[in-house]
Design an enzyme around this catalytic site. Structure first.
Site, PDB file in Angstrom:
ATOM      1  N   ALA A 143       0.838  -1.200   0.000  1.00 23.39           N
ATOM      2  CA  ALA A 143       0.000   0.000   0.000  1.00 23.39           C
ATOM      3  C   ALA A 143       0.876   1.254   0.000  1.00 23.39           C
ATOM      4  CB  ALA A 143      -0.920  -0.006   1.215  1.00 23.39           C
ATOM      5  N   MET A 144       0.319   2.330  -0.554  1.00 24.51           N
ATOM      6  CA  MET A 144       1.110   3.557  -0.728  1.00 24.51           C
ATOM      7  C   MET A 144       1.557   4.161   0.604  1.00 24.51           C
ATOM      8  SD  MET A 144      -1.811   6.333  -1.846  1.00 24.51           S
ATOM      9  CE  MET A 144      -2.733   5.249  -2.927  1.00 24.51           C
ATOM     10  N   ARG A 145       0.894   3.794   1.693  1.00 22.08           N
ATOM     11  CA  ARG A 145       1.314   4.338   2.992  1.00 22.08           C
ATOM     12  C   ARG A 145       2.596   3.679   3.492  1.00 22.08           C
ATOM     13  NH1 ARG A 145      -3.234   1.280   3.743  1.00 22.08           N
ATOM     14  NH2 ARG A 145      -3.076  -0.571   5.094  1.00 22.08           N
ATOM     15  N   TYR A 146       2.986   2.552   2.870  1.00 21.56           N
ATOM     16  CA  TYR A 146       4.201   1.852   3.288  1.00 21.56           C
ATOM     17  C   TYR A 146       5.394   2.140   2.374  1.00 21.56           C
ATOM     18  CZ  TYR A 146       0.839  -0.876   6.012  1.00 21.56           C
ATOM     19  OH  TYR A 146      -0.145  -1.255   6.875  1.00 21.56           O
ATOM     20  N   THR A 147       5.140   2.362   1.100  1.00 21.51           N
ATOM     21  CA  THR A 147       6.237   2.522   0.137  1.00 21.51           C
ATOM     22  C   THR A 147       6.697   3.973   0.063  1.00 21.51           C
ATOM     23  OG1 THR A 147       4.619   2.780  -1.648  1.00 21.51           O
ATOM     24  CG2 THR A 147       5.485   0.568  -1.253  1.00 21.51           C
TER      25      THR A 147
END
EC number: 5.6.2.2
Length: 860
Positions: A119-123
């Site tokens: 998810a974009m919150r991790y990358t």
């Protein structure tokens, strides 16, 4: 609430549907699905890169969360779904999707198994150096137009000032309304070379560009089969390019169990899902559509891809691999459709049109950048000129300012008193007192002089197109030097494809085949001529259980025919055999020819033309000899062709080319040789599926070792003997060196297993009838020595001698002493204790020598 009649517009439904759908279609085409031919980007990709640039996410700055980037793009430039923006960002960071990734991703960005990214919150992400150097550089220099964003609160670029043909380098794909694009990626260095070639020669053709840009270069490597699809795509804008994964056949060793062959796949075609491929193969095996596969497993790791397809013991690896090519995505087609936006209009482009659009765009951006820099330089110089006027009249300026009532009146008096502009007057009033020193005055003067030089240079650039082209070339070369990488995708000849051999140099080559079936091609120039009795150079990395078995010298345009012990002939172009270094092992021949495990190659022959006047002379292990016209072998099938009919226990061992007027010399291990004519009386021509006739009678314990052909010009001068004549004693010193003036050649060269050899005048081998015992050709120095090669040679010939351990020596025939038949010979190669001579081959004359000979004959 009722609608006002003034707000209702009566319209025809058909017209409204047509107009609305057309507007929607154009919106999708221009604003979503098709890339711009200038910078190679769709709007979403352009907005992501520009937003990251505005956020300061350059390569020298820390990573930022992808969610921050996506939010910036959505809020300012791209009011669509966050998933679409994040997917586009992820793709620009995947090294298996982009040939040159534009974003540096940190975290899980997916895989070739089609695993989804985190998810974009991790990358996290930031721009790569290529993006800042070649796409976003100079964007503040008014090189491109800016427009309002969707709500008018921001400005965004209509195109990025790309310094490279990004669309060709990374490709693009998209489906619009009524049209689609699918552009393959290419090698950055090759594309830049093509662009430079176009700039230097605007009349260059697509065919000439294809010599510089040979074809797509996919990020996953693999192979492209043939050039016809590439040629069609480059010339017309549409074409089907066949891609094939890289697969090899290896033998898997299992302790306590028999060895098995396995197909190892290390590279897959572009956009192939590895996990789905493995599942597809498993389904085909379960459905009995592919036989011979025992196990399949994925051994890929951080070092690279490795799919192991283990075969059953009775499976034929080449057949299984061909079935995998046919029924799975290991071989697939890339449907190229080179469609892009040119001036806002969809257009199918050829390879030259791609580069031309880029070139015109670069001319525009450099012109705009130069105008911007010229304006800035002139504005700065205008200020400096005002400061210099003030410094030249310093006392008067100070008095004027001190006497002025306020700033406005001081400004007015400066403008009127010294003919200054308002901008110059403001600069004088804002000038600090420290700038009145002599040192600061010198700096202002130096800066003024420097700006004058720059202004003249900028004006020269704007006045001369060749200056602009030179700048384009220079910037392309700079990017190539920093960012170019070697080609990953190999373009190979497709079976049955006709290629222009004019594009392949007809160089001398050496072909080496080992006992374990490894083959390779080496340039003959790899081995310079050496002195007799030297050790030579290593020509192959030979394992302890392997050795060199066949050794052929030919030219790259020749057809190489492989004759097996079962009497089957296979064919390859010499240039199709992979070229390798001296110490490389080579590739398994089973990867190139459909040879069964229990079949062995026993003879290699190179052919330049298939005509009716030339014959193959074939000799079997049991001594049967046959003559068949060369033209009978002009069309050899992929799975081989029957060359000779054999009885049980017999094997085809030697094959040579000859004319009907030539003669045949056959040698045996114990040093005997028989010489007879190859004419119709002695050896009549037979068809392919025949056995042949007896060639030589052997004594107990002897065996045939070699056969060569003697040209007809020499045969006419040789005495004819009978089988009843004794093998005469030549008398005198048997090891004496013969005078070459008395024996001008040709000679019969004999080489023994222990490294001894000699040249014997052909005249000492009388013509006999076939099926005789022959005459003595050599006397051995030791009882355990034996003859390994007999060759007809001339004085200017060169030969290559190869040992069981893969050592090669190249030497001139003249270095080997001429001796009589009963001589023991001289040392021709120094051998290690555990080594022995394996084979001898003659080096063909080079193309230059042949041309020289032709010109001399024409002059005479």
């Amino acid at each position: 609430m009722t609608d006002s009649p003034d707000r209702l517009i009566a319209t025809d439904l058909r017209n409204e549907m047509s107009q609305s759908y057309l507007e929607y279609a154009m919106s999708v085409i221009v604003g979503r699905a098709l890339p711009d031919a200038r910078d190679g980007l769709k709007p979403v990709h352009r907005r992501i890169l520009y937003a990251m640039y505005e956020l300061g996410l350059t390569p020298d700055r820390p990573f930022r969360k992808c969610a921050r980037v996506v939010g910036e793009v959505l809020g300012k430039y791209h009011p669509h779904g966050d998933t679409a923006v994040y997917d586009a960002l992820v793709r620009m960071a995947q090294d298996f999707s982009m040939r040159e990734p534009l974003i540096d991703g940190h975290g899980n960005f997916g895989s070739v198994d089609n695993d989804p990214p985190a998810a974009m919150r991790y990358t996290e992400s930031r721009l790569r150096p290529l993006s800042t150097n070649s796409l976003l550089r100079d964007i503040e220099a008014e090189t491109v137009d800016f427009i309002d964003n969707f709500d008018g609160s921001q400005q965004e670029p209509t195109v990025l000032p790309a310094r490279i043909p990004q669309l060709l380098i990374n490709g693009s794909s998209g489906i619009a309304v009524g049209m689609a694009t699918n552009i393959p990626p290419h090698n950055l260095g090759e594309v830049i070379d093509g662009a430079i070639a176009l700039i230097r020669n605007p009349e260059i053709t697509e065919q000439e560009l294809m010599q510089i840009i040979p074809g797509p270069d996919f990020p996953t490597g693999a192979q492209i089969l043939g050039r016809s699809g590439i040629r069609e795509a480059y010339l017309t804008g549409r074409g089907s390019i066949t891609m094939r994964g890289v697969a090899s056949i290896e033998t898997m060793e299992h302790p306590g169990r028999p060895d098995r062959d396995a197909i190892i796949v290390t590279e897959l075609p572009y956009q192939t899902n590895k996990a789905a491929l493995i599942e597809r193969i498993a389904d085909l095996v379960n459905d009995k559509k592919i036989d011979g596969i025992a196990d399949i497993r994925d051994e890929s790791d951080r070092d690279g891809m490795r799919i192991v397809i283990e075969l059953k013991r009775d499976a034929y690896a080449r057949v299984v691999l061909n079935n995998l090519y046919k029924q799975t995505p290991i071989q697939s087609n890339f449907g190229a459709n080179l469609l892009a936006l040119v001036n806002g209009t969809p257009e199918v482009l050829t390879i030259k049109k791609f580069l031309t659009v880029f070139w015109e765009f670069r001319i525009e951006t450099i012109t705009r950048r130069t105008r911007y820099e010229l304006r800035k330089a002139e504005e700065r110089d205008h200020l400096l000129q005002g400061l210099l006027i003030a410094l030249d009249n310093l006392d008067a300026v100070i008095r004027l300012i001190r006497g002025a009532a306020d700033t406005a009146s001081a400004k007015t008096e400066l403008v009127e008193g010294f003919s200054l502009s308002e901008v110059q007057a403001d600069a004088i009033l804002q000038m600090q007192l420290r700038r009145l020193t002599a040192l600061e005055a010198d700096k202002i003067t130096a800066e003024h002089d420097e700006l004058q030089t720059k202004i003249a240079d900028f004006q020269d650039i704007l006045a001369r197109r060749e200056r602009v082209n030179a700048i384009i070339e220079e910037e392309l070369e700079q990017i190539k030097a920093i960012h170019a990488t070697p080609r990953r995708t190999v373009i190979v000849q497709e079976d049955g494809e006709l290629i222009d051999t004019d594009l392949i140099a007809n160089d001398q080559a050496l072909i080496l085949l080992t006992e374990q079936g490894y083959i390779k091609r080496m340039p003959a120039s790899t081995f310079g001529t050496q002195n007799r009795a030297t050790r030579g150079k290593a020509a192959a990395k030979i394992k302890d259980d392997d050795g060199v078995e066949h050794f052929l010298s030919c030219c790259d345009h020749d057809k190489v025919l492989f004759f097996s012990d079962r009497g089957v002939v296979y064919s390859l172009n010499a240039y199709q055999i992979p070229i390798a270094s001296r110490t490389a092992r080579g590739v398994p021949i089973v990867q190139m020819l459909p040879i069964p495990k229990d079949e062995k190659i026993t003879s290699l022959v190179s052919v330049s033309e298939f005509d009716d006047d030339t014959y193959f002379i074939m000799l079997t292990k049991q001594g049967y000899i046959k003559k068949t016209a060369l033209s009978a072998f002009s069309n050899i099938r992929a799975n081989g062709l029957i060359a000779i009919s054999l009885v049980e226990g017999d094997q085809l061992r030697w094959v040579r080319l000859a004319k009907a007027e030539d003669s045949v010399i056959i040698g045996s291990q114990k040093g005997m040789a028989i010489h007879f004519k190859a004419d119709q009386d002695e050896l009549r021509a037979l068809g392919r599926a025949t056995r042949g006739v007896k060639s030589m009678r052997l004594r107990s314990g002897d065996a045939l070792i070699s056969m060569d052909i003697l040209p007809s010009q020499v045969v006419a001068n040789i005495a004819v003997g009978s089988e009843d004549e004794p093998d005469e004693d030549l008398g005198g010193d048997t090891d004496a060196i013969l005078e070459e003036s008395d024996n001008p050649g040709p000679w019969l060269l004999g080489v023994t297993m222990k490294g001894f050899g000699k040249r014997v005048p052909i005249g000492q081998f009388r013509l006999q009838h076939r099926a005789g015992l022959g005459v003595k050709a050599i006397r051995f120095k030791s009882k355990d020595d034996q003859l390994v090669a007999l060759h007809v040679v001339n004085a200017d010939d060169e030969l290559m001698i190869v040992t069981n351990r893969g050592i090669i020596i190249r030497q001139s025939v003249n270095d080997i002493s001429p001796q009589s038949r009963s001589a023991t010979g001289v040392r021709v190669q120094r051998l290690d204790a555990d080594d022995a001579i394996a084979a001898v081959a003659l080096v063909p004359p080079s193309g230059e020598e042949e041309l020289a000979e032709m010109s001399e004959s024409e002059e005479s």
